[in-house]
Design a protein around this motif. Structure first.
Motif, PDB file in Angstrom:
ATOM      1  N   CYS A 102       0.828  -1.216   0.000  1.00 15.36           N
ATOM      2  CA  CYS A 102       0.000   0.000   0.000  1.00 15.36           C
ATOM      3  C   CYS A 102       0.857   1.259   0.000  1.00 15.36           C
ATOM      4  CB  CYS A 102      -0.940  -0.008   1.209  1.00 15.36           C
ATOM      5  SG  CYS A 102      -2.258  -1.225   1.080  1.00 15.36           S
ATOM      6  N   SER A 103       1.941   1.262   0.770  1.00 17.84           N
ATOM      7  CA  SER A 103       2.781   2.460   0.780  1.00 17.84           C
ATOM      8  C   SER A 103       3.458   2.648  -0.573  1.00 17.84           C
ATOM      9  CB  SER A 103       3.812   2.398   1.908  1.00 17.84           C
ATOM     10  OG  SER A 103       4.663   1.299   1.734  1.00 17.84           O
ATOM     11  N   GLY A 104       3.859   1.549  -1.200  1.00 15.67           N
ATOM     12  CA  GLY A 104       4.451   1.642  -2.537  1.00 15.67           C
ATOM     13  C   GLY A 104       3.447   2.134  -3.559  1.00 15.67           C
ATOM     14  N   ALA A 105       2.217   1.626  -3.463  1.00 17.87           N
ATOM     15  CA  ALA A 105       1.171   2.052  -4.396  1.00 17.87           C
ATOM     16  C   ALA A 105       0.859   3.535  -4.215  1.00 17.87           C
ATOM     17  CB  ALA A 105      -0.084   1.216  -4.186  1.00 17.87           C
ATOM     18  N   PHE A 106       0.892   3.990  -2.963  1.00 13.29           N
ATOM     19  CA  PHE A 106       0.632   5.415  -2.724  1.00 13.29           C
ATOM     20  C   PHE A 106       1.698   6.284  -3.394  1.00 13.29           C
ATOM     21  CE2 PHE A 106       1.499   9.190  -0.139  1.00 13.29           C
ATOM     22  CZ  PHE A 106       0.304   9.862  -0.299  1.00 13.29           C
ATOM     23  N   ALA A 150       2.551   9.224 -10.475  1.00 16.63           N
ATOM     24  CA  ALA A 150       1.747   9.151 -11.701  1.00 16.63           C
ATOM     25  C   ALA A 150       0.854  10.384 -11.833  1.00 16.63           C
ATOM     26  CB  ALA A 150       0.892   7.881 -11.684  1.00 16.63           C
ATOM     27  N   ALA A 151       0.288  10.835 -10.709  1.00 21.70           N
ATOM     28  CA  ALA A 151      -0.570  12.023 -10.759  1.00 21.70           C
ATOM     29  C   ALA A 151       0.244  13.252 -11.145  1.00 21.70           C
ATOM     30  CB  ALA A 151      -1.247  12.229  -9.406  1.00 21.70           C
ATOM     31  N   GLY A 152       1.453  13.337 -10.625  1.00 18.94           N
ATOM     32  CA  GLY A 152       2.324  14.466 -10.964  1.00 18.94           C
ATOM     33  C   GLY A 152       2.689  14.467 -12.434  1.00 18.94           C
ATOM     34  N   VAL A 153       3.047  13.299 -12.958  1.00 13.01           N
ATOM     35  CA  VAL A 153       3.402  13.188 -14.378  1.00 13.01           C
ATOM     36  C   VAL A 153       2.194  13.522 -15.254  1.00 13.01           C
ATOM     37  CG1 VAL A 153       4.079  11.567 -16.192  1.00 13.01           C
ATOM     38  CG2 VAL A 153       5.257  11.532 -13.984  1.00 13.01           C
ATOM     39  N   ALA A 154       1.037  12.964 -14.873  1.00 18.34           N
ATOM     40  CA  ALA A 154      -0.180  13.222 -15.656  1.00 18.34           C
ATOM     41  C   ALA A 154      -0.545  14.697 -15.631  1.00 18.34           C
ATOM     42  CB  ALA A 154      -1.333  12.381 -15.099  1.00 18.34           C
ATOM     43  N   LEU A 155      -0.391  15.310 -14.467  1.00 20.00           N
ATOM     44  CA  LEU A 155      -0.691  16.746 -14.357  1.00 20.00           C
ATOM     45  C   LEU A 155       0.237  17.568 -15.248  1.00 20.00           C
ATOM     46  CD1 LEU A 155      -2.320  18.945 -12.966  1.00 20.00           C
ATOM     47  CD2 LEU A 155      -0.646  18.936 -11.119  1.00 20.00           C
ATOM     48  N   LEU A 181     -13.337  10.415 -15.201  1.00 16.46           N
ATOM     49  CA  LEU A 181     -12.334   9.505 -15.765  1.00 16.46           C
ATOM     50  C   LEU A 181     -11.065   9.502 -14.912  1.00 16.46           C
ATOM     51  CD1 LEU A 181     -11.664   7.669 -18.204  1.00 16.46           C
ATOM     52  CD2 LEU A 181     -10.663   9.684 -19.304  1.00 16.46           C
ATOM     53  N   VAL A 182     -10.689  10.697 -14.451  1.00 15.07           N
ATOM     54  CA  VAL A 182      -9.487  10.803 -13.624  1.00 15.07           C
ATOM     55  C   VAL A 182      -9.672  10.037 -12.316  1.00 15.07           C
ATOM     56  CG1 VAL A 182      -8.053  12.397 -12.302  1.00 15.07           C
ATOM     57  CG2 VAL A 182      -8.778  12.998 -14.607  1.00 15.07           C
ATOM     58  N   LEU A 183     -10.820  10.235 -11.669  1.00 11.71           N
ATOM     59  CA  LEU A 183     -11.068   9.548 -10.396  1.00 11.71           C
ATOM     60  C   LEU A 183     -11.109   8.030 -10.581  1.00 11.71           C
ATOM     61  CD1 LEU A 183     -13.723  11.927  -8.806  1.00 11.71           C
ATOM     62  CD2 LEU A 183     -11.332  11.655  -8.166  1.00 11.71           C
ATOM     63  N   VAL A 236      -8.613   5.427  -8.672  1.00  9.88           N
ATOM     64  CA  VAL A 236      -9.078   4.316  -7.832  1.00  9.88           C
ATOM     65  C   VAL A 236      -8.623   2.972  -8.409  1.00  9.88           C
ATOM     66  CG1 VAL A 236     -11.129   3.087  -7.025  1.00  9.88           C
ATOM     67  CG2 VAL A 236     -11.054   5.579  -6.925  1.00  9.88           C
ATOM     68  N   ALA A 237      -8.850   2.778  -9.707  1.00 10.83           N
ATOM     69  CA  ALA A 237      -8.484   1.496 -10.330  1.00 10.83           C
ATOM     70  C   ALA A 237      -6.968   1.319 -10.333  1.00 10.83           C
ATOM     71  CB  ALA A 237      -9.036   1.442 -11.758  1.00 10.83           C
ATOM     72  N   GLY A 238      -6.252   2.378 -10.683  1.00 13.88           N
ATOM     73  CA  GLY A 238      -4.791   2.288 -10.728  1.00 13.88           C
ATOM     74  C   GLY A 238      -4.191   1.968  -9.371  1.00 13.88           C
ATOM     75  N   ALA A 239      -4.681   2.642  -8.324  1.00 14.99           N
ATOM     76  CA  ALA A 239      -4.145   2.398  -6.984  1.00 14.99           C
ATOM     77  C   ALA A 239      -4.449   0.969  -6.543  1.00 14.99           C
ATOM     78  CB  ALA A 239      -4.746   3.399  -6.000  1.00 14.99           C
ATOM     79  N   GLY A 240      -5.656   0.505  -6.810  1.00 14.80           N
ATOM     80  CA  GLY A 240      -6.026  -0.852  -6.407  1.00 14.80           C
ATOM     81  C   GLY A 240      -5.204  -1.907  -7.119  1.00 14.80           C
ATOM     82  N   ILE A 241      -5.094  -1.767  -8.442  1.00 14.50           N
ATOM     83  CA  ILE A 241      -4.332  -2.749  -9.223  1.00 14.50           C
ATOM     84  C   ILE A 241      -2.860  -2.714  -8.828  1.00 14.50           C
ATOM     85  CG2 ILE A 241      -3.544  -3.295 -11.556  1.00 14.50           C
ATOM     86  CD1 ILE A 241      -6.307  -2.301 -12.540  1.00 14.50           C
ATOM     87  N   ASP A 242      -2.334  -1.516  -8.633  1.00 17.99           N
ATOM     88  CA  ASP A 242      -0.929  -1.374  -8.242  1.00 17.99           C
ATOM     89  C   ASP A 242      -0.668  -2.078  -6.919  1.00 17.99           C
ATOM     90  OD1 ASP A 242       1.661  -0.630  -7.984  1.00 17.99           O
ATOM     91  OD2 ASP A 242       1.310   1.525  -7.899  1.00 17.99           O
TER      92      ASP A 242
END
Lengths: 66, 142
Positions: free
Chosen positions: B88-92, B98-103, B117-119, B123-129
């Motif tokens: 979980c800490s790694g996914a965070f 990823a959010a910084g790069v996307a921004l 779409l962003v939300l 959610v999906a990215g954090a869960g899968i990660d």
């Protein structure tokens, strides 16, 4: 951290599942500790020592390579 | 042969959980239908049905689980708890990067991205990660 948990368990003829049940943790936790891939928390280390009637230092030794 | 008795909650706990679940899902459906003025009933029913599952889970968590689930006092000592914590800490951290790069990309390229779409991606990215990280850690260290 190196340890002789597997040897001590074998001396008693206990399975990993039996030891895990005595310690209140999962069998995977015992496996990982025996393979030195998981350093137990201090409370768990104390429970392990109490289970085998010895001190923590007698079971666990610092891995000097680290 | 030995038998074990599963702990059960008193009937009023289940009733409270069901009432809370119904209230939450009906409220969600009503609000969704009210916000979208056309086809109120269709929207309200769809949203009520979709939110009923999570609402039941929430009601069970609040009113029933305290009676039926006995907490493990040594759960934090297990290696699995450590793996979950690390995953979980790694996914965070992955999520923040990823959010910084996307921004940065959306700013540079002047892209308009829908908030929903962003939300969903977050959610999906954090869960899968987190799941993938847990799988890798557990395979490597078991």
């Amino acid at each position: 951290m190196d340890n002789d948990l597997a040897d001590r368990r074998a001396e008693r003829g206990w399975s990993q599942a039996r030891l895990a049940e005595a310690l209140g943790v999962s069998r995977q936790t015992v496996i990982s500790i025996e393979r030195s891939r998981f350093d137990p928390s201090l409370p768990l280390a104390f429970r392990i020592a109490a289970t085998f009637g010895c001190t923590i230092e007698e079971i666990f030794r610092p891995d000097l390579a680290d | 042969m030995t038998t074990t008795t599963r702990p059960t909650a008193p009937p009023e706990a289940y009733a409270k959980a069901a009432l809370v679940a119904l209230a939450l899902s009906l409220t969600a459906g009503a609000v969704a239908g009210w916000v979208r003025s056309d086809e109120f009933w269709l929207v309200a029913v769809v949203f009520a049905v979709c939110t009923l599952g999570p609402a039941i889970a929430l009601g069970w968590l609040i009113f029933v689980s305290g009676h039926t689930v006995q907490p493990d006092p040594h759960v934090e000592d297990s290696v699995e708890a450590r793996w979950v914590e690390r995953a979980c800490s790694g996914a965070f951290i992955d999520l923040v990067v990823a959010a910084g790069v996307a921004l940065t990309l959306t700013s540079v390229l002047d892209l308009e991205v829908p908030g929903g779409l962003v939300l969903l991606a977050v959610v999906a990215g954090a869960g899968i990660d987190a799941v993938l990280r847990y799988a890798v850690i557990s395979r490597r260290e078991s």
